[in-house]
Design an enzyme around this catalytic site. Structure first.
Site, PDB file in Angstrom:
ATOM      1  N   LYS A  14       0.817  -1.216   0.000  1.00  0.00           N
ATOM      2  CA  LYS A  14       0.000   0.000   0.000  1.00  0.00           C
ATOM      3  C   LYS A  14       0.848   1.262   0.000  1.00  0.00           C
ATOM      4  O   LYS A  14       0.570   2.187  -0.757  1.00  0.00           O
ATOM      5  CB  LYS A  14      -0.936   0.018   1.222  1.00  0.00           C
ATOM      6  N   ARG A  89      -9.355   1.688   9.264  1.00  0.00           N
ATOM      7  CA  ARG A  89      -9.016   0.298   9.564  1.00  0.00           C
ATOM      8  C   ARG A  89     -10.155  -0.452  10.234  1.00  0.00           C
ATOM      9  O   ARG A  89     -10.087  -1.670  10.362  1.00  0.00           O
ATOM     10  CB  ARG A  89      -7.797   0.231  10.483  1.00  0.00           C
ATOM     11  N   ARG A 128      12.117  -6.873   4.877  1.00  0.00           N
ATOM     12  CA  ARG A 128      12.202  -5.418   5.057  1.00  0.00           C
ATOM     13  C   ARG A 128      12.764  -5.082   6.437  1.00  0.00           C
ATOM     14  O   ARG A 128      13.565  -4.165   6.579  1.00  0.00           O
ATOM     15  CB  ARG A 128      10.819  -4.776   4.878  1.00  0.00           C
ATOM     16  N   ARG A 134      13.723  -2.398  11.350  1.00  0.00           N
ATOM     17  CA  ARG A 134      12.450  -1.968  11.937  1.00  0.00           C
ATOM     18  C   ARG A 134      12.029  -2.913  13.057  1.00  0.00           C
ATOM     19  O   ARG A 134      11.814  -4.096  12.840  1.00  0.00           O
ATOM     20  CB  ARG A 134      11.375  -1.900  10.858  1.00  0.00           C
ATOM     21  N   ARG A 145      -0.020  -8.864  13.291  1.00  0.00           N
ATOM     22  CA  ARG A 145      -0.617  -7.797  12.493  1.00  0.00           C
ATOM     23  C   ARG A 145      -1.527  -8.352  11.400  1.00  0.00           C
ATOM     24  O   ARG A 145      -2.571  -7.772  11.096  1.00  0.00           O
ATOM     25  CB  ARG A 145       0.473  -6.908  11.886  1.00  0.00           C
TER      26      ARG A 145
END
Length: 192
Positions: A14, A89, A128, A134, A145
């Site tokens: 996204k 969301r 990633r 991260r 998630r």
């Protein structure tokens, strides 16, 4: 004027597609995730609160998110349209967004759902995490998630389908191919 929402599970692309569509369509991409991460990096009070939720793989509370989106949509560059990435969301946020747009005399033009296989998404996000360091992308957090998305956000697909706004697009493949599919779903093949 084009007002869009991008839906899809974490890691579906996204953010990448919002930026590309923003350039192609000449409207801002508004990402709640980017705003939260910037606040985390700056150590603001909002950032500290957001980090607690993000590190646990949970969503930041609606009160914080709604106020932030309302303020952002009131900015001048969003008057001619926008792409929302990461909002709404929940069905409560859908109602809040409806209210925000009604107050401004507008409504959504389309909702683009980017679809992708869960195992592929886990691979993307853990890769990633390694590249970017991260803390919110460990495999356990990524799977949490994905589950939170299925429970809380996937019902939005049905809401927007019932309104005739939903367009689902396969998010797997090369980035330019996905962008072309999204523009095609909007009837904007002249933008490809």
């Amino acid at each position: 004027m084009t007002r869009l929402v991008l839906l899809g599970p974490p890691g579906a692309g996204k953010g990448t597609q919002a930026k590309l569509l923003s350039t192609r369509l000449g409207i801002p991409a508004i990402s709640t995730g980017d705003i939260f991460r910037a606040n985390v990096a700056q150590g603001t009070e909002l950032g500290r609160t957001a980090k607690e939720y993000m590190d646990a793989g949970r969503y930041v509370p609606d009160t914080v998110t709604n106020a932030m989106v309302r303020d952002r949509l009131a900015e001048g560059d969003a008057q001619d349209g926008f792409i929302l990435d990461g909002y709404p969301r929940t069905t409560d946020q859908v109602r809040e967004l409806d209210d925000m747009l009604t107050e401004r005399g507008g409504k959504l033009d389309a909702v683009l759902e980017i679809t992708a296989d869960t195992d592929e998404l886990v691979r993307r996000l853990t890769r990633r995490a390694q590249l970017e360091g991260r803390s919110d992308d460990t495999e356990d957090v990524v799977r949490t998630r994905q589950e939170v998305y299925r429970e809380q956000t996937a019902p939005l697909v049905q809401v927007y389908a019932e309104r005739g706004l939903l367009r689902s697009v396969d998010g797997l493949g090369e980035v330019p191919a996905v962008t072309a599919r999204l523009l095609d779903a909007l009837g904007r093949t002249d933008e490809v």
